[in-house]
Motif scaffolding. Structure first.
Motif, PDB file in Angstrom:
ATOM      1  N   ASN A 100       8.098  -8.659   3.042  1.00 35.52           N
ATOM      2  CA  ASN A 100       9.024  -7.528   2.971  1.00 35.52           C
ATOM      3  C   ASN A 100       9.625  -7.199   4.343  1.00 35.52           C
ATOM      4  N   PHE A 101       8.816  -7.351   5.382  1.00 30.27           N
ATOM      5  CA  PHE A 101       9.298  -7.017   6.720  1.00 30.27           C
ATOM      6  C   PHE A 101      10.203  -8.095   7.295  1.00 30.27           C
ATOM      7  N   GLN A 161       3.089 -10.617   0.186  1.00 28.07           N
ATOM      8  CA  GLN A 161       4.350  -9.983  -0.170  1.00 28.07           C
ATOM      9  C   GLN A 161       4.717  -8.869   0.800  1.00 28.07           C
ATOM     10  N   THR A 162       3.728  -8.108   1.247  1.00 30.92           N
ATOM     11  CA  THR A 162       4.007  -7.054   2.223  1.00 30.92           C
ATOM     12  C   THR A 162       4.527  -7.653   3.519  1.00 30.92           C
ATOM     13  N   SER A 217      -0.784  -5.949  11.320  1.00 30.25           N
ATOM     14  CA  SER A 217      -1.205  -5.812   9.922  1.00 30.25           C
ATOM     15  C   SER A 217      -0.775  -4.489   9.306  1.00 30.25           C
ATOM     16  N   LYS A 218      -0.341  -3.556  10.149  1.00 33.84           N
ATOM     17  CA  LYS A 218       0.102  -2.256   9.650  1.00 33.84           C
ATOM     18  C   LYS A 218       1.620  -2.162   9.747  1.00 33.84           C
ATOM     19  N   ALA A 219       2.181  -1.312   8.898  1.00 37.17           N
ATOM     20  CA  ALA A 219       3.634  -1.218   8.781  1.00 37.17           C
ATOM     21  C   ALA A 219       4.314  -0.917  10.107  1.00 37.17           C
ATOM     22  N   TYR A 268      14.751  -4.411   3.156  1.00 38.59           N
ATOM     23  CA  TYR A 268      13.544  -3.584   3.244  1.00 38.59           C
ATOM     24  C   TYR A 268      13.317  -3.084   4.666  1.00 38.59           C
ATOM     25  N   ASN A 269      13.662  -3.911   5.638  1.00 40.14           N
ATOM     26  CA  ASN A 269      13.360  -3.613   7.036  1.00 40.14           C
ATOM     27  C   ASN A 269      14.634  -3.631   7.882  1.00 40.14           C
ATOM     28  N   LEU A 317      -3.850  -7.442   4.906  1.00 42.87           N
ATOM     29  CA  LEU A 317      -2.419  -7.587   4.609  1.00 42.87           C
ATOM     30  C   LEU A 317      -2.227  -8.619   3.507  1.00 42.87           C
ATOM     31  N   ASP A 318      -1.333  -8.327   2.562  1.00 49.64           N
ATOM     32  CA  ASP A 318      -1.015  -9.311   1.529  1.00 49.64           C
ATOM     33  C   ASP A 318       0.305 -10.001   1.866  1.00 49.64           C
ATOM     34  N   THR A 366      -6.485   0.546   7.625  1.00 53.50           N
ATOM     35  CA  THR A 366      -5.371   0.152   6.768  1.00 53.50           C
ATOM     36  C   THR A 366      -5.551   0.598   5.325  1.00 53.50           C
TER      37      THR A 366
END
Length: 417
Positions: free
Chosen positions: A226-227, A222-223, A183-185, A232-233, A219-220, A52
């Motif tokens: 966002n999803f 806010q990220t 944990s990944k986009a 955003y998503n 992972l934070d 990551t």
């Protein structure tokens, strides 16, 4: 002769760092207190398709590790023997494999003139040249020629030490559903909307249920949030359009449009929390191994609404799927072919070579998954059966201590020589 020995750990992904490296370095620091020599622990990361970009920060948060080098400098070190910061090396040392390619251990230990130790989860390679192996199961020992079996010790499953740390932690009487959307986009883009839709459905049927996301260390908050935001998503529209807003504070949480609260747990590792979950909904990856080690019942979700989302394959498929620009095309082709093979994706099922935990693959519908969850909650004996089968398939705890003992033995051999 110096009284300090270098322990160089080779590792790669976030799963290996949290479930292998962490318990081993803790065990090493504990055991070295009774020895006549000291150790300096260095960690060098190799490239990993599941990385990551936060692996260096995770490793540096472990006080037991003295030096860390990121994966971007690995090939320079492997080929030329030079680290980015021009590290010095003691005359005596041990190279320890805890993730990546076992061949790296052979090359680097020979260059440095160090002893070598490999933790082998599934297969022990290069047994002619490696000094010692700590293997997970006795079946691995049986694949090695008799003349080299003296190098091998069955130490158990490093993942099982996760279970040991949380064995007596089940204290909550609440109905808790753990949510691990990734944990990944690529995984979060589908995992978060699907999770939100399932949560809304379950809340309608069982409003007393608690929902908790144990935040991955890579992972934070806010990220993650966002999803859950449709601006955003856009994939949220594919799962019923359920969105959520982030509320920060001492106990952060997401709240859906219908006021369903999803708690966010930022403590790591979250083993005690997970051990208190009746059931977890999780994506594929190292988290299925952790849940399996904890014997936590789970449903593994692999939605294919966005077929190119999964790009964490090993070897050439992983390289092709992550190529800039055209990687998405390769990912769709590879994933389409792999999904047709019927192979298992969850680690407990891979270990057992049969389905212990449900794997749901395809264009998943939140209501169907929600009904499956409700069925399990209505039949706790089925969850208990799943828990018992997970306990049977996982290895015995104590592997980290045994592996640390092997490393100290090899360090003493190096000192004597």
């Amino acid at each position: 002769m110096t009284n300090t020995v270098d322990i160089l750990i080779l590792s790669n992904g976030p799963g290996e760092l949290t479930t292998w490296v962490r318990p081993v370095v803790q065990a090493l620091r504990e055991q070295i207190q009774n020895q006549s020599f000291q150790i300096r622990i260095s960690l060098i990361l190799s490239p990993c398709p599941n990385a990551t970009g936060k692996e260096v920060n995770i490793a540096r948060s472990y006080p037991e590790i003295d030096r860390v080098q990121g994966a971007e400098y690995f090939w320079q070190f492997l080929l030329l023997g030079k680290t980015q910061e021009n590290w010095d090396w003691y005359q005596q040392g041990v190279v320890l494999f805890l993730g990546g390619d076992q061949f790296f251990t052979l090359v680097i230990s020979k260059r440095l003139g160090y002893r070598s130790v490999i933790y082998a989860e599934w297969e022990a390679r290069w047994w002619r040249y490696i000094n010692r192996f700590g293997v997970m199961k006795s079946e691995i020992l049986e694949t090695i020629p008799q003349g080299y079996q003296g190098k091998v010790e069955v130490i158990g499953d490093l993942m099982a030490d996760v279970a040991l740390s949380a064995s007596n932690s089940r204290i909550s009487s609440d109905i808790i559903i753990g949510l691990l959307p990734g944990s990944k986009a690529a995984k979060l883009a589908q995992g978060v909307p699907l999770t939100l839709a399932i949560v809304e459905y379950l809340h309608q049927k069982r409003p007393q249920t608690r929902f908790i996301i144990p935040l991955a260390p890579t992972l934070d908050i806010q990220t993650l949030a966002n999803f859950a935001d449709p601006q955003y998503n856009p994939i949220i529209a594919n799962f019923g359009g359920i969105s959520a807003e982030l509320y920060l504070g001492e106990n952060p949480y997401l709240k859906t449009k219908n006021n369903v609260i999803i708690e966010i747990n930022t403590l790591f590792p979250a083993y005690n929390l997970l051990s208190n979950c009746q059931l977890c909904l999780t994506t594929v990856g190292a988290n299925t191994a952790e849940l399996g080690a904890l014997a936590v019942p789970m449903i593994v979700l692999l939605p294919t609404q966005q077929l190119d989302a999964m790009r964490s394959w090993d070897g050439i498929p992983g390289i092709l799927a992550n190529l800039p620009g055209i990687g998405s095309i390769f990912a769709k082709i590879i994933n389409s072919l792999v999904l047709k093979t019927g192979k298992f994706f969850a680690w407990p099922n891979i270990w057992a070579k049969q389905e212990i935990v449900p794997e749901l693959v395809g264009k998943l519908q939140p209501e169907n998954i929600g009904n499956l969850v409700l069925n399990y909650l209505d039949h706790p004996e089925q969850l208990e059966t799943m828990r018992q089968r997970l306990q049977q398939v996982r290895g015995k705890p104590g592997a980290a201590q045994k592996l640390a003992h092997l490393i100290i033995q090899e360090s003493l051999e190096q000192i004597k020589s």
